[in-house]
Scaffold this motif. Structure first.
Motif, PDB file in Angstrom:
ATOM      1  N   LEU A 110      63.099 124.341 -34.668  1.00 31.11           N
ATOM      2  CA  LEU A 110      62.262 122.550 -35.052  1.00 31.11           C
ATOM      3  C   LEU A 110      63.279 122.186 -34.132  1.00 31.11           C
ATOM      4  O   LEU A 110      63.485 120.792 -33.330  1.00 31.11           O
ATOM      5  N   SER A 111      64.408 122.006 -34.240  1.00 33.59           N
ATOM      6  CA  SER A 111      65.552 121.209 -33.460  1.00 33.59           C
ATOM      7  C   SER A 111      65.299 121.520 -32.237  1.00 33.59           C
ATOM      8  O   SER A 111      65.493 120.127 -31.334  1.00 33.59           O
ATOM      9  N   ARG A 112      65.188 122.846 -31.700  1.00 34.99           N
ATOM     10  CA  ARG A 112      64.669 122.387 -30.035  1.00 34.99           C
ATOM     11  C   ARG A 112      63.949 121.752 -29.846  1.00 34.99           C
ATOM     12  O   ARG A 112      63.890 121.066 -28.564  1.00 34.99           O
ATOM     13  N   GLY A 113      62.648 122.152 -30.833  1.00 35.12           N
ATOM     14  CA  GLY A 113      60.932 121.866 -29.432  1.00 35.12           C
ATOM     15  C   GLY A 113      61.655 120.014 -29.827  1.00 35.12           C
ATOM     16  O   GLY A 113      61.186 119.668 -28.942  1.00 35.12           O
ATOM     17  N   ALA A 114      62.079 119.955 -31.166  1.00 37.52           N
ATOM     18  CA  ALA A 114      62.418 118.205 -31.022  1.00 37.52           C
ATOM     19  C   ALA A 114      62.979 117.687 -29.964  1.00 37.52           C
ATOM     20  O   ALA A 114      62.776 116.791 -29.334  1.00 37.52           O
ATOM     21  N   GLN A 115      64.089 117.947 -29.870  1.00 42.92           N
ATOM     22  CA  GLN A 115      65.431 118.408 -27.924  1.00 42.92           C
ATOM     23  C   GLN A 115      64.105 117.602 -27.043  1.00 42.92           C
ATOM     24  O   GLN A 115      64.221 117.142 -25.964  1.00 42.92           O
ATOM     25  N   LEU A 116      63.169 118.726 -27.001  1.00 37.73           N
ATOM     26  CA  LEU A 116      61.894 119.116 -25.480  1.00 37.73           C
ATOM     27  C   LEU A 116      61.096 117.448 -25.911  1.00 37.73           C
ATOM     28  O   LEU A 116      61.088 117.158 -24.708  1.00 37.73           O
ATOM     29  N   LEU A 117      60.591 117.678 -26.379  1.00 36.81           N
ATOM     30  CA  LEU A 117      59.847 116.772 -26.890  1.00 36.81           C
ATOM     31  C   LEU A 117      59.880 115.200 -26.949  1.00 36.81           C
ATOM     32  O   LEU A 117      59.673 114.305 -26.166  1.00 36.81           O
ATOM     33  N   ALA A 118      61.309 115.047 -27.266  1.00 40.63           N
ATOM     34  CA  ALA A 118      62.486 114.056 -26.831  1.00 40.63           C
ATOM     35  C   ALA A 118      62.324 113.240 -25.523  1.00 40.63           C
ATOM     36  O   ALA A 118      62.106 112.857 -24.837  1.00 40.63           O
ATOM     37  N   LEU A 119      62.634 114.190 -25.084  1.00 37.38           N
ATOM     38  CA  LEU A 119      63.024 114.695 -23.892  1.00 37.38           C
ATOM     39  C   LEU A 119      61.817 114.447 -22.243  1.00 37.38           C
ATOM     40  O   LEU A 119      62.122 113.860 -21.377  1.00 37.38           O
ATOM     41  N   THR A 120      60.846 115.076 -22.763  1.00 36.35           N
ATOM     42  CA  THR A 120      59.771 115.191 -21.710  1.00 36.35           C
ATOM     43  C   THR A 120      58.992 113.540 -21.932  1.00 36.35           C
ATOM     44  O   THR A 120      58.871 113.636 -19.898  1.00 36.35           O
ATOM     45  N   PRO A 121      58.876 112.711 -22.363  1.00 36.41           N
ATOM     46  CA  PRO A 121      58.605 111.464 -22.148  1.00 36.41           C
ATOM     47  C   PRO A 121      59.412 110.910 -20.585  1.00 36.41           C
ATOM     48  O   PRO A 121      59.577 110.252 -19.880  1.00 36.41           O
ATOM     49  N   LEU A 122      60.640 110.962 -20.893  1.00 39.96           N
ATOM     50  CA  LEU A 122      61.141 110.570 -20.505  1.00 39.96           C
ATOM     51  C   LEU A 122      61.849 111.454 -18.522  1.00 39.96           C
ATOM     52  O   LEU A 122      61.746 110.759 -17.311  1.00 39.96           O
ATOM     53  N   LEU A 123      61.656 112.404 -18.251  1.00 39.69           N
ATOM     54  CA  LEU A 123      60.750 113.638 -17.533  1.00 39.69           C
ATOM     55  C   LEU A 123      59.967 112.998 -17.119  1.00 39.69           C
ATOM     56  O   LEU A 123      59.801 112.898 -15.268  1.00 39.69           O
ATOM     57  N   LEU A 124      59.035 112.774 -17.534  1.00 35.16           N
ATOM     58  CA  LEU A 124      57.772 112.626 -16.705  1.00 35.16           C
ATOM     59  C   LEU A 124      57.849 111.485 -16.346  1.00 35.16           C
ATOM     60  O   LEU A 124      57.099 110.464 -15.355  1.00 35.16           O
ATOM     61  N   TRP A 125      58.789 110.448 -17.019  1.00 34.90           N
ATOM     62  CA  TRP A 125      58.964 109.287 -15.935  1.00 34.90           C
ATOM     63  C   TRP A 125      59.526 109.137 -15.012  1.00 34.90           C
ATOM     64  O   TRP A 125      59.838 108.643 -13.737  1.00 34.90           O
ATOM     65  N   LEU A 126      61.005 109.650 -15.012  1.00 37.00           N
ATOM     66  CA  LEU A 126      61.590 110.249 -13.619  1.00 37.00           C
ATOM     67  C   LEU A 126      60.140 110.845 -12.787  1.00 37.00           C
ATOM     68  O   LEU A 126      61.342 110.751 -11.400  1.00 37.00           O
ATOM     69  N   LEU A 127      59.628 112.088 -12.593  1.00 40.25           N
ATOM     70  CA  LEU A 127      58.283 112.672 -11.944  1.00 40.25           C
ATOM     71  C   LEU A 127      58.171 111.443 -11.494  1.00 40.25           C
ATOM     72  O   LEU A 127      57.512 111.344 -10.552  1.00 40.25           O
TER      73      LEU A 127
END
Length: 163
Positions: A110-127
């Protein structure tokens, strides 16, 4: 006679003739056998304590959390992901779910999934900024709010799973 009777709500040991649990105080018709796989019944009853107990105790808990995180990602990421990145968005959904499912325990998943899920839109924005024109900085507001909400919600769910 059951050899290892358990409370159907909290999964703690109880007497074979018990009709209530001395650990969680819940009433039940009869105890269940340990490892009898009553997760489906707990889901059908809407008993979140029993579901949490079964997921935490199960070796398949991290996989279930990974699938859940992937479903949440599939449904919620389009609201904050930049347009034109459908392939990358779908790849991120699969990666987030897979990486969460690979953790050792449900809390870690849950912790790792939440961290990755939180980071994903920021990474998509950078992409998106790298592939197309740089979006205005105000476009980061949605992904930042999303990241904070995901992390807060995951912390709350994890605390209810753990105790």
């Amino acid at each position: 006679m059951r050899t290892d009777p358990r409370c159907p709500h909290c999964n703690e040991k109880v007497s074979a003739t018990a009709s209530w649990c001395m650990h969680c105080g819940q009433d039940f018709d009869e105890p269940r056998e340990a490892g009898s796989g009553e997760l489906t019944e707990a889901l059908a009853r809407g008993d979140s304590d029993a579901v949490a107990g079964r997921l935490t105790d199960s070796e398949h808990g991290p996989g279930a959390i990974g699938v859940g995180v992937a479903i949440v990602a599939l449904v919620t990421l389009p609201t904050v992901a930049p347009p034109g990145l459908t392939f990358f968005y779908l790849a991120a959904v699969v990666a987030v779910g897979y990486l969460a499912a690979q953790q050792q325990g449900t809390s870690d998943a849950l912790s790792r999934g939440a961290q990755l899920l939180a980071l994903t839109p920021l990474l998509l924005w950078l992409l998106s900024a790298a592939l197309y024109a740089v979006p205005p900085i105000t476009a980061l507001l949605g992904p930042i709010v999303y990241a904070v909400l995901v992390l807060l919600l995951a912390r709350r769910i994890d605390s209810s799973l753990v105790g």
